[in-house]
Design an enzyme around this catalytic site. Sequence first.
Site, PDB file in Angstrom:
ATOM      1  N   GLN A   6      31.464  38.501  47.451  1.00 60.93           N
ATOM      2  CA  GLN A   6      32.689  38.850  46.749  1.00 60.93           C
ATOM      3  C   GLN A   6      33.588  37.618  46.611  1.00 60.93           C
ATOM      4  O   GLN A   6      33.829  36.895  47.573  1.00 60.93           O
ATOM      5  CB  GLN A   6      33.422  39.965  47.526  1.00 60.93           C
TER       6      GLN A   6
ATOM      7  N   ASP B 278      25.023  39.228  40.474  1.00 66.63           N
ATOM      8  CA  ASP B 278      26.225  38.866  39.716  1.00 66.63           C
ATOM      9  C   ASP B 278      25.889  37.999  38.500  1.00 66.63           C
ATOM     10  O   ASP B 278      26.706  37.861  37.590  1.00 66.63           O
ATOM     11  CB  ASP B 278      27.177  38.041  40.606  1.00 66.63           C
TER      12      ASP B 278
ATOM     13  N   LYS C 115      31.890  49.813  45.659  1.00 65.42           N
ATOM     14  CA  LYS C 115      30.515  49.353  45.438  1.00 65.42           C
ATOM     15  C   LYS C 115      29.571  50.001  46.454  1.00 65.42           C
ATOM     16  O   LYS C 115      28.509  50.502  46.098  1.00 65.42           O
ATOM     17  CB  LYS C 115      30.420  47.831  45.591  1.00 65.42           C
TER      18      LYS C 115
HETATM   19  N1  GUN Z   1      35.555  39.418  42.309  1.00 65.87           N
HETATM   20  C1  GUN Z   1      36.073  40.053  41.226  1.00 65.87           C
HETATM   21  N2  GUN Z   1      35.089  40.426  40.399  1.00 65.87           N
HETATM   22  C2  GUN Z   1      33.930  40.028  40.953  1.00 65.87           C
HETATM   23  C3  GUN Z   1      32.562  40.150  40.572  1.00 65.87           C
HETATM   24  O1  GUN Z   1      32.205  40.690  39.528  1.00 65.87           O
HETATM   25  N3  GUN Z   1      31.670  39.612  41.423  1.00 65.87           N
HETATM   26  C4  GUN Z   1      32.029  38.991  42.579  1.00 65.87           C
HETATM   27  N4  GUN Z   1      31.075  38.488  43.341  1.00 65.87           N
HETATM   28  N5  GUN Z   1      33.283  38.863  42.965  1.00 65.87           N
HETATM   29  C5  GUN Z   1      34.222  39.384  42.159  1.00 65.87           C
END
Ligand code: GUN
Length: 297
Positions: A96, A119, A52
Amino acid sequence: MAKVIDGKGFAARVRGMVAEGVTGLKARGITPGLAVVLVGEDPASQVYVRSKGRMTVEVGMNSYEHKLPAETSEADLLALVARLNADPAVHGVLVQLPLPEQIDEARVLAAIDPAKDVDGFHISNVGLLATGQKAMVPCTPLGSLMLLRDHLGSLEGLEAVVIGRSNIVGKPMAQLLLGDSCTVTIAHSRTRDLPGVVRRADIVVAAVGRPEMVKGDWLKPGCTVIDVGINRLPPAEEGGKGRLVGDVDFASASEVAGAITPVPGGVGPMTIACLLANTLTACCRANGLPEPEGLTA
Ligand code: GUN
């Protein structure tokens, strides 16, 4: 044989569109910023957070990574979220998941400013999406919708079956398909005669987390299959890494479907591309500028 939908290539195109949008903002003296918070050392999360960060910088945005120890208290995490909410250089905040057990996930998600919730997990955004209003939309369903629109054009009137009812994928995916005027069924592990339900579908979105569960003979010939699953099979040999597979049995499904996303290289790359798209959208909204075209629901 089904057409294999190139999610990796499409995601690169989306990131190119995001990069163009960022260039336009920079000409006005605005640089979009994305803050990612990682608590603890979960290896899969570390991999995600690293890519990311890299892609955020590649599209020209500022990336702010906050790595906190696994024993961080909920109060300390909430204090960081409050700082990021108040920071005008930060347009997107992502915490996350999963979080360590001493931290209440729902409380943390509720503390993120909905306008910065890239998100789309905050209940305000969930409610806005469900009522057909402008929302921040969860990245994986948004990426899946973009792939469907690119392949099929209009989705109006099509029968869509979403397998899986999670808050992160299944439920928002169903809302998005409804927004595009599909006839939507949400199926799940307890659905009676799941193959029979899936066989009605023009569009199948598989997000159950069960390796290769959906078989070719469950599908209506010519249908479009979006495979959201990422499952690692047990390694064939000692010390080896197991093969990555989706929730769809690709070999049999690609004999029947009209088009199908592969795993890896399908939906996966679209998720981060849409996170960047959401950050650009949030930055435009924060500055009262028109939203980027083709990057929102
Ligand atoms: N953990 C696994 N996928 C995601 C996601 O799309 N967003 C977040 N915040 N955590 C994750």
